[in-house]
Structure formats: structure tokens, C-alpha cells
Design a protein around this motif. Structure first.
Motif, PDB file in Angstrom:
ATOM      1  N   GLU A 103      17.829  17.009 111.613  1.00 53.71           N
ATOM      2  CA  GLU A 103      16.760  16.019 111.566  1.00 53.71           C
ATOM      3  C   GLU A 103      15.579  16.534 110.748  1.00 53.71           C
ATOM      4  N   ALA A 104      15.249  17.802 110.929  1.00 53.73           N
ATOM      5  CA  ALA A 104      14.129  18.392 110.199  1.00 53.73           C
ATOM      6  C   ALA A 104      14.429  18.437 108.703  1.00 53.73           C
ATOM      7  N   ALA A 105      15.676  18.713 108.335  1.00 53.89           N
ATOM      8  CA  ALA A 105      16.052  18.744 106.919  1.00 53.89           C
ATOM      9  C   ALA A 105      15.875  17.369 106.298  1.00 53.89           C
ATOM     10  N   PHE A 106      16.279  16.332 107.016  1.00 57.27           N
ATOM     11  CA  PHE A 106      16.120  14.976 106.488  1.00 57.27           C
ATOM     12  C   PHE A 106      14.639  14.624 106.364  1.00 57.27           C
ATOM     13  N   GLY A 118       6.097   8.947  95.394  1.00 58.82           N
ATOM     14  CA  GLY A 118       5.358   7.891  96.073  1.00 58.82           C
ATOM     15  C   GLY A 118       6.272   6.866  96.722  1.00 58.82           C
ATOM     16  N   ARG A 119       7.541   6.978  96.460  1.00 62.19           N
ATOM     17  CA  ARG A 119       8.569   6.096  97.013  1.00 62.19           C
ATOM     18  C   ARG A 119       9.829   6.915  97.229  1.00 62.19           C
ATOM     19  N   ILE A 120      10.726   6.329  97.951  1.00 65.81           N
ATOM     20  CA  ILE A 120      12.004   6.996  98.156  1.00 65.81           C
ATOM     21  C   ILE A 120      12.977   6.557  97.071  1.00 65.81           C
ATOM     22  N   PHE A 121      13.598   7.527  96.448  1.00 70.94           N
ATOM     23  CA  PHE A 121      14.688   7.287  95.502  1.00 70.94           C
ATOM     24  C   PHE A 121      15.921   7.840  96.199  1.00 70.94           C
ATOM     25  N   GLU A 122      16.752   6.956  96.704  1.00 69.94           N
ATOM     26  CA  GLU A 122      17.839   7.312  97.600  1.00 69.94           C
ATOM     27  C   GLU A 122      18.766   8.411  97.079  1.00 69.94           C
ATOM     28  N   PRO A 123      19.215   8.359  95.820  1.00 67.87           N
ATOM     29  CA  PRO A 123      20.090   9.449  95.358  1.00 67.87           C
ATOM     30  C   PRO A 123      19.401  10.819  95.442  1.00 67.87           C
ATOM     31  N   GLU A 124      18.139  10.869  95.101  1.00 67.05           N
ATOM     32  CA  GLU A 124      17.389  12.128  95.187  1.00 67.05           C
ATOM     33  C   GLU A 124      17.232  12.576  96.642  1.00 67.05           C
ATOM     34  N   LEU A 125      16.988  11.614  97.530  1.00 65.51           N
ATOM     35  CA  LEU A 125      16.835  11.916  98.954  1.00 65.51           C
ATOM     36  C   LEU A 125      18.123  12.520  99.511  1.00 65.51           C
ATOM     37  N   VAL A 126      19.252  11.914  99.206  1.00 65.10           N
ATOM     38  CA  VAL A 126      20.532  12.405  99.722  1.00 65.10           C
ATOM     39  C   VAL A 126      20.820  13.806  99.197  1.00 65.10           C
ATOM     40  N   LEU A 127      20.566  14.041  97.916  1.00 70.38           N
ATOM     41  CA  LEU A 127      20.820  15.367  97.358  1.00 70.38           C
ATOM     42  C   LEU A 127      19.881  16.416  97.943  1.00 70.38           C
ATOM     43  N   ALA A 128      18.608  16.082  98.117  1.00 73.64           N
ATOM     44  CA  ALA A 128      17.653  17.025  98.719  1.00 73.64           C
ATOM     45  C   ALA A 128      18.049  17.325 100.161  1.00 73.64           C
ATOM     46  N   TYR A 129      18.465  16.301 100.884  1.00 74.16           N
ATOM     47  CA  TYR A 129      18.927  16.486 102.264  1.00 74.16           C
ATOM     48  C   TYR A 129      20.166  17.374 102.292  1.00 74.16           C
ATOM     49  N   GLY A 130      21.095  17.125 101.378  1.00 71.39           N
ATOM     50  CA  GLY A 130      22.312  17.931 101.309  1.00 71.39           C
ATOM     51  C   GLY A 130      22.024  19.383 100.997  1.00 71.39           C
ATOM     52  N   ARG A 131      21.057  19.656 100.135  1.00 73.82           N
ATOM     53  CA  ARG A 131      20.684  21.038  99.817  1.00 73.82           C
ATOM     54  C   ARG A 131      20.136  21.756 101.048  1.00 73.82           C
ATOM     55  N   LEU A 138      26.039  16.184 103.536  1.00 74.98           N
ATOM     56  CA  LEU A 138      26.134  15.382 102.317  1.00 74.98           C
ATOM     57  C   LEU A 138      27.448  14.613 102.279  1.00 74.98           C
ATOM     58  N   TRP A 139      28.528  15.257 102.682  1.00 74.80           N
ATOM     59  CA  TRP A 139      29.839  14.630 102.683  1.00 74.80           C
ATOM     60  C   TRP A 139      29.881  13.418 103.614  1.00 74.80           C
ATOM     61  N   GLN A 140      29.183  13.497 104.744  1.00 77.65           N
ATOM     62  CA  GLN A 140      29.145  12.389 105.702  1.00 77.65           C
ATOM     63  C   GLN A 140      28.470  11.155 105.111  1.00 77.65           C
ATOM     64  N   GLN A 141      27.603  11.366 104.121  1.00 76.53           N
ATOM     65  CA  GLN A 141      26.885  10.249 103.512  1.00 76.53           C
ATOM     66  C   GLN A 141      27.606   9.653 102.311  1.00 76.53           C
ATOM     67  N   ALA A 142      28.672  10.281 101.861  1.00 75.58           N
ATOM     68  CA  ALA A 142      29.341   9.867 100.625  1.00 75.58           C
ATOM     69  C   ALA A 142      29.914   8.451 100.697  1.00 75.58           C
ATOM     70  N   ARG A 143      30.668   8.143 101.719  1.00 75.38           N
ATOM     71  CA  ARG A 143      31.310   6.826 101.795  1.00 75.38           C
ATOM     72  C   ARG A 143      30.289   5.693 101.923  1.00 75.38           C
ATOM     73  N   PRO A 144      29.347   5.758 102.870  1.00 70.34           N
ATOM     74  CA  PRO A 144      28.362   4.667 102.922  1.00 70.34           C
ATOM     75  C   PRO A 144      27.517   4.591 101.648  1.00 70.34           C
TER      76      PRO A 144
END
Length: 181
Positions: A103-106, A118-131, A138-144
Motif C-alpha cells: 500500500e505504501a509503495a502505491f 499534477g495529474r496521474i498518468f496511469e502507465p507511469e503510475l503502474v511502472l513506478a508502483y512496480g519498481r 506489476l504482473w497482477q496489474q497487466a491483464r486489467p
């Protein structure tokens, strides 16, 4: 009431205890909360846990991470309790606990995206979260994510905001804990 951010436990933080003590459990915060249906504990229950000194349970609750940060709970409170500010403080404290790493990583990735763009850019968010959280997260988010991309629900280019300087000043103020009422 002003909310200052601290890494101390809520029992050591007089501001959290003072805010929680002001609540008389009317439930208006929960009635106004748009995500209460998805939370295991309602906003009122989180305050009650703090009042009872069960801060470990409050910190472990997924409710603090589900909180949308919309200030509806704070606006509804007849006692002026800054419940949204309390949720932010609980997140900050929980970010340093071992059992809240995902949760803290997200949350860190989300805030980093807001600070950069200033906004969320979803692809960047997912990659930053995965790092931060690891490849498994990251793999859990791939299909959705692929379904959303295919439907056109995820932009391929980030949107821009007009005034980055104003955003930076606001985020700096919030980081200092001066963003309360």
C-alpha cells in the motif's frame, strides 16, 4: 485544527489524539464518504479505534488506503474534526511499517506522479508502483491494464497542467502539514 505530519505512533502524537477525542460518533463522516461501501471499517470506526487506543488496528486497516482524500468526511463533521487529515497522518505513519509495504509503495508512486505532472498518468503510475513493490505487483496489474488500454480508458500521452509552480508550492505546504483547515 491544524494537522502536522509525524512518523510517531498516534499514541505519541497529541494532534491525532486531540482530533479523535473531539469526535462524538454521530456518523455523518461515514454518511458522506463516497468509498465507505468498499472499506472494511468506516471513517467513524477508524476514529473510534483511535479513541480506544487501538491505533495498531487503525494503522493496519485497508480503510486508510481506500480513503479518496475528498474531504467529504471533514466537511460533514459538525465538530470540525479533520478526519481526512487524520487519514493522511495515519498513511504517513503506516508507510514506515513492514506490513504495509504494498500500500505504501502505491501511495508513494501516486504522490510522485502528482508531484511530477499534477495529474496521474496511469502507465507511469503502474511502472513506478512496480519498481517499488516488485514485479509480482506489476504482473497482477497487466491483464486489467491491457483491457483498459484496449478500451481507450488509459491515455497514451500524459496530460499537462498549466501552473507547475503553484502545484509545487501547494504540495510543499501539504508536506509540511500546513494544509489542514
Amino acid at each position: 485544527m491544524e494537522i502536522a505530519v509525524s512518523r510517531r505512533s498516534p499514541l505519541e502524537d497529541a494532534g491525532i489524539l486531540r482530533e479523535a477525542a473531539a469526535c462524538f460518533q454521530c456518523g455523518r463522516c461515514t454518511g458522506g464518504c463516497p468509498v465507505a461501501f468498499a472499506a472494511p471499517e468506516t471513517p467513524r470506526q477508524i476514529i473510534r479505534l483511535l479513541q480506544l487506543g487501538a491505533w495498531e488496528r487503525a494503522l493496519a486497516s485497508p480503510t486508510i488506503w481506500i480513503c479518496a482524500g475528498c474531504y467529504s468526511c471533514t466537511a460533514e463533521c459538525p465538530r470540525g474534526v479533520d478526519l481526512q487529515g487524520l487519514m493522511v497522518r495515519l498513511k504517513v505513519i503506516a508507510m514506515y511499517r513492514e506490513d504495509c509495504k504494498g500500500e505504501a509503495a502505491f501511495y508513494r508512486a501516486f504522490l510522485g506522479g502528482i508531484r511530477r505532472r499534477g495529474r496521474i498518468f496511469e502507465p507511469e503510475l503502474v511502472l513506478a508502483y512496480g519498481r517499488q513493490a516488485g514485479i509480482k505487483a506489476l504482473w497482477q496489474q497487466a491483464r486489467p491494464g491491457m483491457k483498459m488500454l484496449w478500451r481507450g480508458q488509459i491515455p497514451l500521452r500524459p496530460m499537462k497542467i498549466r501552473d507547475y509552480a503553484q502545484l509545487g508550492a501547494l504540495l510543499d505546504e501539504l508536506a509540511k502539514g500546513e494544509g489542514g483547515k
